[in-house]
Design an enzyme around this catalytic site. Structure first.
Site, PDB file in Angstrom:
ATOM      1  N   ARG A 284      43.625  40.662  32.982  1.00  0.00           N
ATOM      2  CA  ARG A 284      45.953  40.552  33.039  1.00  0.00           C
ATOM      3  C   ARG A 284      46.152  41.615  32.322  1.00  0.00           C
ATOM      4  NH1 ARG A 284      47.885  36.855  29.013  1.00  0.00           N
ATOM      5  NH2 ARG A 284      49.540  37.155  29.675  1.00  0.00           N
TER       6      ARG A 284
ATOM      7  N   LYS B 247      36.051  32.901  24.151  1.00  0.00           N
ATOM      8  CA  LYS B 247      36.286  33.199  25.274  1.00  0.00           C
ATOM      9  C   LYS B 247      35.683  33.827  26.355  1.00  0.00           C
ATOM     10  CE  LYS B 247      39.820  36.331  28.194  1.00  0.00           C
ATOM     11  NZ  LYS B 247      40.759  36.893  28.384  1.00  0.00           N
TER      12      LYS B 247
ATOM     13  N   ARG C 100      47.570  35.730  19.829  1.00  0.00           N
ATOM     14  CA  ARG C 100      46.351  35.598  19.530  1.00  0.00           C
ATOM     15  C   ARG C 100      46.842  34.699  17.835  1.00  0.00           C
ATOM     16  NH1 ARG C 100      44.746  39.544  14.562  1.00  0.00           N
ATOM     17  NH2 ARG C 100      46.650  40.852  14.534  1.00  0.00           N
TER      18      ARG C 100
END
Ligand code: BTN
Length: 263
Positions: free
Chosen positions: A57, A122, A258
């Protein structure tokens, strides 16, 4: 990682699910899928063991060494208006989390996260692109990358923030079975989205959403950012963020988000 086996994949696909074209090396599965769709505008899946120009992204690259992760793009044909396709990327993340129950959660909009030593790390992400066929229909190119044996490469992976933690997915099935399960699940979920919109996914989303009530920083550009507390999402897939100046609905496009400590 166990090598991907197209025979195992095809033997486990539902008859109505799209076919999977497997390649050892591609530039990017999203790009190869776009080429295929230019020839034939119908549902199709592209899978590769390695990408030489994997994309993430917000213009980032996506590290894709041989057999270190899953690199897959699902081509979905939709008749919905283009401006209503925001929830597609959330549904893709929900489909991934559904085939990896209790393991994968979602950081809005579509970061795939696991809990590691009490912190979220992640393990993958989704990149959705739209391609139109003038006058008729639209194809969504739903790309997903999942880290399986990326640990030795992860220090090179560009991240949303310098504090981004990365992890490998703890895999309980062989990767070919995971691919078949994911394609089957996407096929089911995308049909529901096409017919009924995002409503049927709200309950599943709520069990997977790691940002609710968390302090966040939303970044549109290096000079445009704000802090607030994340809430739920609406039927367009926008995230509610409560700031000192009131409620802001944030759209996924071109935003990074975040978890922060309250200022
Ligand atoms: C992100 O930045 O979190 C999204 C990463 C998406 C990576 C996948 S790998 C398969 C597909 N092909 C690409 O070039 N990108 C997506």
């Amino acid at each position: 990682m166990e090598a991907l086996d197209p025979h195992i994949i095809h033997s486990q696909l539902r008859p109505e699910a799209p076919r999977v074209s497997y390649f050892e090396v591609v530039t990017s599965t999203n790009e190869v899928l776009k080429d295929i769709l230019r020839q034939s505008f119908s549902p199709h899946v592209v899978l590769a063991s390695q990408q030489t120009r994997g994309r993430g992204r917000r213009g980032r690259r996506w590290l894709s060494p041989k057999d270190a992760g899953l690199y897959l793009s699902y081509g979905h044909i939709t008749h919905r208006p283009v401006d209503t396709l925001g929830p597609l990327s959330l549904v893709m993340a929900i489909s991934v989390a559904t085939v990896l129950p209790d393991v994968v959660h979602i950081k809005w909009p579509n970061d795939l996260m696991v809990k590691q030593d009490k912190q979220w790390a992640k393990v993958g992400g989704c990149l959705v692109e739209i391609m139109t066929n003038p006058g008729t229909s639209t194809a969504a190119i739903l790309g997903v990358g999942l880290n399986l044996h990326m640990a030795q490469h992860l220090t090179n992976q560009p991240a949303d923030t310098p504090t981004q933690l990365w992890a490998d997915l703890p895999l309980l099935v062989d990767p070919s079975t995971l691919v078949a399960q994911l394609v089957n699940q996407l096929h089911l979920d995308l049909a529901v989205l096409e017919q009924d919109g995002f409503g049927p996914f709200q309950a599943r989303w709520e069990t997977l959403h790691i940002l609710r009530n968390q302090p966040v920083q939303v970044t549109h550009s290096p000079t445009e950012r704000f802090r607030g507390t994340a809430g739920d999402i609406n039927e367009y897939g926008q995230l509610a963020v409560t700031t000192d100046d009131g409620l802001v609905w944030v759209s996924a496009a071109d935003v990074s988000i975040r978890l922060t400590h309250p200022s």
